[in-house]
Design an enzyme around this catalytic site. Structure first.
Site, mmCIF file in Angstrom:
data_model
loop_
_atom_site.group_PDB
_atom_site.id
_atom_site.type_symbol
_atom_site.label_atom_id
_atom_site.label_comp_id
_atom_site.label_asym_id
_atom_site.label_seq_id
_atom_site.Cartn_x
_atom_site.Cartn_y
_atom_site.Cartn_z
ATOM 1 N N GLY A 21 0.788 -1.460 0.055
ATOM 2 C CA GLY A 21 -0.126 0.001 0.007
ATOM 3 C C GLY A 21 0.814 1.196 -0.154
ATOM 4 N N LEU A 23 0.488 3.523 -2.053
ATOM 5 C CA LEU A 23 0.791 3.384 -3.337
ATOM 6 C C LEU A 23 1.079 4.940 -4.036
ATOM 7 C CD1 LEU A 23 -2.006 0.980 -4.817
ATOM 8 C CD2 LEU A 23 0.381 0.487 -3.870
ATOM 9 N N GLY A 26 5.464 5.360 -8.634
ATOM 10 C CA GLY A 26 6.248 4.030 -8.800
ATOM 11 C C GLY A 26 5.191 2.763 -9.141
ATOM 12 N N HIS A 27 4.536 2.611 -8.124
ATOM 13 C CA HIS A 27 3.585 1.328 -8.067
ATOM 14 C C HIS A 27 2.821 1.368 -9.119
ATOM 15 C CE1 HIS A 27 3.970 1.736 -3.638
ATOM 16 N NE2 HIS A 27 4.302 0.459 -3.785
ATOM 17 N N LYS A 138 14.325 -0.922 -8.037
ATOM 18 C CA LYS A 138 14.891 -0.224 -7.032
ATOM 19 C C LYS A 138 15.114 -1.095 -5.662
ATOM 20 C CE LYS A 138 13.448 3.022 -3.657
ATOM 21 N NZ LYS A 138 13.153 2.445 -2.384
ATOM 22 N N ASP A 139 14.516 -2.085 -5.243
ATOM 23 C CA ASP A 139 14.797 -2.881 -4.204
ATOM 24 C C ASP A 139 15.471 -4.085 -4.860
ATOM 25 O OD1 ASP A 139 13.175 -1.526 -2.073
ATOM 26 O OD2 ASP A 139 11.382 -1.831 -3.198
ATOM 27 N N ALA A 169 11.310 6.946 -6.725
ATOM 28 C CA ALA A 169 10.200 7.160 -6.158
ATOM 29 C C ALA A 169 10.023 6.043 -5.224
ATOM 30 C CB ALA A 169 8.709 6.870 -7.024
HETATM 31 O O1 PAF Z 1 8.394 -4.274 -1.747
HETATM 32 C C1 PAF Z 1 7.431 -4.409 -1.059
HETATM 33 O O2 PAF Z 1 6.489 -3.419 -0.968
HETATM 34 C C2 PAF Z 1 7.405 -5.666 -0.276
HETATM 35 O O3 PAF Z 1 8.603 -6.135 0.258
HETATM 36 C C3 PAF Z 1 6.605 -6.865 -0.709
HETATM 37 C C4 PAF Z 1 7.359 -7.159 -2.097
HETATM 38 C C5 PAF Z 1 5.128 -6.508 -1.219
HETATM 39 C C6 PAF Z 1 6.423 -7.977 0.217
HETATM 40 O O4 PAF Z 1 5.709 -7.515 1.510
#
Ligand code: PAF
Length: 256
Positions: A21, A23, A26-27, A138-139, A169
């Site tokens: 969430g 959001l 980027g999402h 990004k992650d 973002a």
């Molecule tokens: O990147 C995220 O928002 C979280 O680590 C994920 C992949 C939704 C897992 O909870």
């Protein structure tokens, strides 16, 4: 867009975007990419307690349900999944280990974080059985570790969505002061301008508000420290501004 809590009401063989969430654009870019993989785009919102280091961090995590629904719907999500805690973690559930790479870099600063991430993502995959799952670059360490537990699901990598000044973002950006937000642009400019680890650290050090955690060149194939012969070098950076943890990364030969 259908909003559901029960996985039985969702189409499997979909393109899936898990989120926690809060959001933002980027999402939305992940949802748009998901749409090019399947007409059924399932997004989940589940603030996963297992990946927080403390109850305080979990409590402070932003929750913006109304805005989330608007963003998801506008970006083409067909099904928004809001699972219950007990559906994800039934009594006696087993926690997965992210392995040794889960203990370095982000994992060193956030013990247990990646065990929580791989556990919830594998659980989502087992329940929903999506065909594709979309994760942002990004992650980067999260993406790397998810690929190790993704059996049966095709992982699609989405490029980092950047603000006009290059800042990646993130829902955390909203916690920066206006001065901190300006200072944060140093991360992108250092990633973009540096051609060695030393140079990267020197460029980051020019911004007094930025407190460095790590700035390293890694081999993106196995997450080991890059050396002279490494083919796929990625620079990874983490630090704090105004006490807000910020991370970013960039493939070295693909710099803008
Ligand atoms: O990147 C995220 O928002 C979280 O680590 C994920 C992949 C939704 C897992 O909870």
């Amino acid at each position: 867009m259908k909003v559901v809590t029960k996985v039985q009401e969702l189409p499997s063989a979909c393109a899936f975007v898990p989120t926690m969430g809060a959001l933002h654009a980027g999402h939305a870019s992940l949802f748009t990419l998901a749409k090019s993989y399947s007409e059924n785009v399932v997004a989940s919102i589940f603030v996963n307690p297992l990946q927080f280091e403390s109850a305080r961090d979990l409590a402070l995590y932003p929750r913006t349900p109304e805005v989330d629904i608007e963003i998801a719907e506008a970006a083409g999500v067909t099904h928004l999944w809001l699972p219950n805690f007990h559906d994800i973690y039934p009594e006696g559930f087993t926690t997965l280990s992210a392995g040794p790479i889960g203990d370095i870099y982000e994992g060193a600063s956030r013990p247990g974080h990646f065990d929580g991430v791989v556990t919830v993502v594998r659980r989502f995959f087992d329940l929903l059985k999506p065909k594709y799952a979309i994760f942002g670059e990004k992650d980067f360490q999260q993406l790397f570790l998810i690929k190790t537990i993704a059996a049966g699901v095709e992982i699609v990598t989405a490029p980092t969505f950047r603000e006009p000044d290059g800042m990646a973002a993130s829902s955390r950006n909203a916690r920066l002061t206006p001065e901190g937000r300006v200072a944060a642009a140093v991360i992108f400019s250092a990633l973009n301008g540096a051609s060695s680890e030393d140079q990267l650290r020197q460029m980051l050090a020019t911004e007094p508000l930025f407190q460095l955690d790590y700035a390293d060149f890694i081999d993106e194939v196995d997450f080991t420290h890059a050396h002279g012969g490494t083919q796929n070098v990625r620079a990874i950076v983490a630090g704090w501004i105004n006490g807000v943890r910020l991370i970013d990364n960039m493939r070295m030969e693909l710099r803008a």
